[in-house]
Design an enzyme around this catalytic site. Sequence first.
Site, PDB file in Angstrom:
ATOM      1  CG  ASP A  19      12.188  -3.371  -5.240  1.00 42.23           C
ATOM      2  OD1 ASP A  19      12.911  -3.449  -4.232  1.00 42.23           O
ATOM      3  OD2 ASP A  19      12.065  -2.331  -5.913  1.00 42.23           O
TER       4      ASP A  19
ATOM      5  CD  GLU B 172      11.567  -3.582  -0.344  1.00 39.54           C
ATOM      6  OE1 GLU B 172      12.479  -3.205   0.413  1.00 39.54           O
ATOM      7  OE2 GLU B 172      11.417  -3.123  -1.480  1.00 39.54           O
TER       8      GLU B 172
END
Length: 681
Positions: free
Chosen positions: A349, A378
């Site tokens: 994340d 990400e």
Amino acid sequence: MKKLLMLMAATAALIGCEVSKPHYESVNDYPVKSGSAQEMTYTPQQTQFSLWSPNADSVRLSIYDNGENGEPVCTQWLKRQKDGSWQGAIKGDLKGKFYTFCVFDPNMQYEREETSGIFATAVGVNGHRGAIIDMRATDPEGWSDDRRPAMDKVADAIIYELHHRDFSIDPSSGVTNRGKFIALTEHGTVSPEGLATGIDHLVELGVTHVQILPSYDYGSIDETRLADNRYNWGYDPVNYNVPEGGYSTDPYDPSSRIREFKQMIQALHSAGIRVILDVVYNHTYDVAHANFTQTVPGYFYRTREDGSLGNASGCGNETASERPMMRKFMLESIRWWVEEYHIDGFRFDLMAIHDIPTMNAIREMLDQIDPTILLYGEGWAAETPQLEESLRPIKANCPKMPGIGAFSDELRDALRGPFYDDHVGAFLAGLPGNEQSIRFGIVGAIEHPQVDMSKVNYSQQPWTLQPTQLISYVSCHDDMMLTDRLRASVKPLKGKQIADDELMRLDMLAQTVVLTSQGLPFLWNGEEIMRDKKGVHNSYCSPDSINAIDWNLKTKNKPLCDYYAGLIALRKAHPAFRLGDAELVREHLEFIDVTTDNVTGDAKVTPDCVLGFRLKNHAGGDEWEEIVVLFNANRQAVNADLPTDASYTAVVMDGEVNPAGLGTFTGKARIPAQSALILHN
Ligand code: CA
């Protein structure tokens, strides 16, 4: 009271002489803990404790009978060691007890609280206290025989993201342990109309990996009040190295969540599916009560020049992976999930909050264990991190991180429209100008002579070394479901929203792009049966009525589900779609011009919202000599010139997939409105 005295009598000073407190100018001077970052080692003879907290004046260990409430049955002051840790041991069999540390540090800016430490591997309810258990006793039967399903190369991955509660909480799932880890162990579950749900549905779909939303212990769900049926995605970590109690059948029993999580992995592995963990080392639920703060105040978070906390996560804090103990923590945490739980991949994340050396160190460690363990994240942050840009694992820095991938918002937004406005469409809405960004996604963000970077939406240059560094997708848990997005952004021919049949055609078209990309395709749970979230953009704490998958939709939208399964099978059967190597992609993947009947003269002109490419010369050793893939997002059919005079057989046409053939074309082929056409010769 009697018990307390007995335990204290058993306490023994097994640790070496205490050292005196050194002076540290700043947290950067702290030594790194030697040996394991774990803080508790159990044997039936004694339990040893070791907490890293270099600047503390003293550290108190407390032992409890329960995971919450009650007074300690025993306390002990731990002894300072040279490496900044505090150690102690208690003789006797402490199995079934719980423990906390209390750190007395002059830097503590918040109210002092007891903590389970930073590396508890078992906890009581809500994760407030560490639990002393025998980890081997949590292994389900046959666990030592559990193996990763076979996988030749990373390019073979087809990832399906799911949330435990979304996937099985609705009664229509037919699952007994709804919303729990072990929901994924139940075979034979069906929807009210008899169609496969749960793990059988995943097998039917044919995906190779599931990426499970945060499954470590997180803070937003009160595990003592599960009957309230609260929902959260779980991006609020508390104990990073323990499964979440809310997904277990008994959060009070520390072994329950661990055993059941392993049962889930075991069942998925047995079904041929690998498991990717969504990890959120970039921030914690809060700062004041966080184990990081209560263990070593000021160390684990980045601050701005004025001393305030950095906030690259948008959640009030950001961690400092570049600090040696945070890096060690992340490396050992990843290793723990791989070795203890047999995890097969990690999705980071807001990966861009971390630093490149840490990410590369994780890749290197995983390569030594098994190079097919996936690692991607990400390549962006919510706000600017407090770390210089050259060190950030952003998309543009992927060439500095071989073997680490990132999500492509270029492809996603070229298909569905931009992040900032759900009502703005793109290719799927029939809007021109997105073709080069889609090409960029199809080649996996590598350098390719036929991708005009000046026309790619967000990136000015290729950002991968290998196509498998790109995660190809049109939707994930963030933002609207594809169904909602298409309803919001595609102008209807009549009425307020586009018709259901048009919606299904566009959904099929979108995922055909995703599943024919040389990147790693990624699907979000429920898209295959056209689930919606009633237009909610950010459903992180929305109730089940928004987030739960209604499995009745599978009957209604069976053709869509069959189409997804057909495409997945086609990709798996044909190596041309997953070359896995930039040179091979440049050699075999060629974009082609498509001339419509309306164009006269010699120049080939591809109409707007039409895109074609071919995979030529038995790409990747494919049995098919040439594969032609054509996309048409217009509301009219388009007649396309084929690249050679050969006879081509359609295997994907107008919403159907059939490798045996759906018709043949010579010279020209007709691409029906809003659909994909795949041919081979
Ligand atoms: Ca929890």
